[in-house]
Motif scaffolding. Structure first.
Motif, PDB file in Angstrom:
ATOM      1  N   ASP A 102       1.462  -0.758   0.069  1.00  0.00           N
ATOM      2  CA  ASP A 102       0.023   0.006   0.178  1.00  0.00           C
ATOM      3  C   ASP A 102       0.579   1.624  -0.172  1.00  0.00           C
ATOM      4  N   ASP A 103      -0.314   2.624   0.138  1.00  0.00           N
ATOM      5  CA  ASP A 103       0.912   3.875  -0.476  1.00  0.00           C
ATOM      6  C   ASP A 103       2.089   3.967   1.174  1.00  0.00           C
ATOM      7  N   VAL A 104       1.306   3.012   2.525  1.00  0.00           N
ATOM      8  CA  VAL A 104       2.282   3.753   3.156  1.00  0.00           C
ATOM      9  C   VAL A 104       3.633   2.246   3.333  1.00  0.00           C
ATOM     10  N   GLN A 105       3.727   2.045   3.457  1.00  0.00           N
ATOM     11  CA  GLN A 105       4.222   0.645   2.644  1.00  0.00           C
ATOM     12  C   GLN A 105       5.425   1.083   1.667  1.00  0.00           C
ATOM     13  N   LEU A 106       4.728   1.799   1.203  1.00  0.00           N
ATOM     14  CA  LEU A 106       5.860   2.074  -0.658  1.00  0.00           C
ATOM     15  C   LEU A 106       6.311   3.051   0.058  1.00  0.00           C
ATOM     16  N   LEU A 107       6.308   4.453   1.083  1.00  0.00           N
ATOM     17  CA  LEU A 107       7.070   4.811   1.472  1.00  0.00           C
ATOM     18  C   LEU A 107       7.807   4.628   2.163  1.00  0.00           C
ATOM     19  N   ALA A 108       7.503   3.715   3.372  1.00  0.00           N
ATOM     20  CA  ALA A 108       8.570   3.126   3.359  1.00  0.00           C
ATOM     21  C   ALA A 108       9.940   2.549   3.381  1.00  0.00           C
ATOM     22  N   PHE A 109       9.271   1.246   1.994  1.00  0.00           N
ATOM     23  CA  PHE A 109      10.379   0.990   0.799  1.00  0.00           C
ATOM     24  C   PHE A 109      11.329   1.660   0.336  1.00  0.00           C
ATOM     25  N   LEU A 110      10.798   3.198  -0.661  1.00  0.00           N
ATOM     26  CA  LEU A 110      11.574   4.405  -0.741  1.00  0.00           C
ATOM     27  C   LEU A 110      12.199   4.972   0.594  1.00  0.00           C
ATOM     28  N   ASP A 111      11.712   5.078   1.352  1.00  0.00           N
ATOM     29  CA  ASP A 111      12.549   5.563   3.205  1.00  0.00           C
ATOM     30  C   ASP A 111      11.843   7.761   2.830  1.00  0.00           C
ATOM     31  N   VAL A 112      10.964   7.795   2.122  1.00  0.00           N
ATOM     32  CA  VAL A 112      10.219   9.110   2.119  1.00  0.00           C
ATOM     33  C   VAL A 112       9.981   9.429   3.012  1.00  0.00           C
ATOM     34  N   ASP A 113      10.042  10.238   3.626  1.00  0.00           N
ATOM     35  CA  ASP A 113       9.168  11.263   4.887  1.00  0.00           C
ATOM     36  C   ASP A 113       7.405  11.714   3.893  1.00  0.00           C
ATOM     37  N   ASP A 160       6.600  11.144  -6.775  1.00  0.00           N
ATOM     38  CA  ASP A 160       7.166  11.396  -7.962  1.00  0.00           C
ATOM     39  C   ASP A 160       8.893  10.039  -8.266  1.00  0.00           C
ATOM     40  N   GLN A 161       9.164   9.302  -9.391  1.00  0.00           N
ATOM     41  CA  GLN A 161      10.018   8.473  -9.306  1.00  0.00           C
ATOM     42  C   GLN A 161      10.622   8.776 -10.044  1.00  0.00           C
ATOM     43  N   CYS A 162      12.395   8.870  -9.819  1.00  0.00           N
ATOM     44  CA  CYS A 162      13.010   7.923 -10.974  1.00  0.00           C
ATOM     45  C   CYS A 162      12.708   6.924 -11.458  1.00  0.00           C
ATOM     46  N   ARG A 163      13.650   6.723 -12.309  1.00  0.00           N
ATOM     47  CA  ARG A 163      13.487   4.924 -13.202  1.00  0.00           C
ATOM     48  C   ARG A 163      14.134   4.238 -12.210  1.00  0.00           C
ATOM     49  N   ASP A 164      15.011   4.454 -11.552  1.00  0.00           N
ATOM     50  CA  ASP A 164      15.905   3.197 -10.647  1.00  0.00           C
ATOM     51  C   ASP A 164      14.648   3.148  -9.984  1.00  0.00           C
ATOM     52  N   HIS A 165      14.192   3.803  -8.675  1.00  0.00           N
ATOM     53  CA  HIS A 165      13.131   4.418  -8.156  1.00  0.00           C
ATOM     54  C   HIS A 165      12.125   3.345  -8.447  1.00  0.00           C
ATOM     55  N   ALA A 166      11.207   3.387  -9.353  1.00  0.00           N
ATOM     56  CA  ALA A 166      10.383   2.876  -9.599  1.00  0.00           C
ATOM     57  C   ALA A 166      10.162   1.366 -10.024  1.00  0.00           C
ATOM     58  N   MET A 167      11.528   1.329 -10.748  1.00  0.00           N
ATOM     59  CA  MET A 167      11.504   0.207 -10.980  1.00  0.00           C
ATOM     60  C   MET A 167      11.944  -1.202  -9.823  1.00  0.00           C
ATOM     61  N   ALA A 168      12.379  -0.236  -8.351  1.00  0.00           N
ATOM     62  CA  ALA A 168      12.997  -0.888  -6.736  1.00  0.00           C
ATOM     63  C   ALA A 168      11.044  -1.125  -6.652  1.00  0.00           C
ATOM     64  N   ALA A 169      10.079  -0.595  -7.336  1.00  0.00           N
ATOM     65  CA  ALA A 169       9.019  -0.826  -6.189  1.00  0.00           C
ATOM     66  C   ALA A 169       8.039  -1.461  -6.932  1.00  0.00           C
ATOM     67  N   ILE A 170       8.517  -1.771  -8.508  1.00  0.00           N
ATOM     68  CA  ILE A 170       7.939  -2.880  -8.681  1.00  0.00           C
ATOM     69  C   ILE A 170       8.705  -4.102  -8.554  1.00  0.00           C
TER      70      ILE A 170
END
Length: 123
Positions: free
Chosen positions: A2-13, A65-75
């Motif tokens: 979910d969105d909260v897990q995605l933010l934690a995975f990306l280490d985004v506040d 907003d995600q760069c290519r590397d972070h978008a691919m890592a999330a996928i």
């Protein structure tokens, strides 16, 4: 994820994300964010390749907003669906074809054999 897990995975506040309008199909702001002068990735600051509106508890709608590397890592980090055996998939397709009055022939290459196999009607 979910969105909260995605933010934690990306280490985004979440508090650092810019407010966004309510989600709707293809909001015009999308091109403004990732077009010719893309905004920065929410995780690393590189130019964003993708963007979307997420819901953050207590903060509402925010742009992610995600760069290519972070978008691919999330996928890649998304949970994988369990594989469905080919035979199960083909039997469902065959039943639908029969209900529709169609003949179905599936020819698939099997990398384990040198030959071809045919399943379904007329096989």
């Amino acid at each position: 994820m979910d969105d909260v897990q995605l933010l934690a995975f990306l280490d985004v506040d979440p508090a650092d994300l810019k407010p966004a309008p309510p989600p709707r199909p293809r909001p015009p702001e999308l091109w403004d964010r990732i077009g010719l002068n893309p905004v920065q990735c929410s995780a690393c600051g590189n130019p964003a390749w993708t963007t979307r509106i997420i819901t953050v508890p207590g903060l509402g709608y925010r742009w992610l907003d995600q760069c290519r590397d972070h978008a691919m890592a999330a996928i890649a980090a998304r949970p994988k669906r369990p594989p469905v055996p080919v035979e199960d998939t083909l039997s469902v397709l065959q039943a639908v074809a029969e209900e529709s009055g169609l003949r179905m022939r599936v020819i698939a290459s099997n990398t384990d054999d040198a030959g071809l196999r045919s399943w379904g009607n007329g096989g």
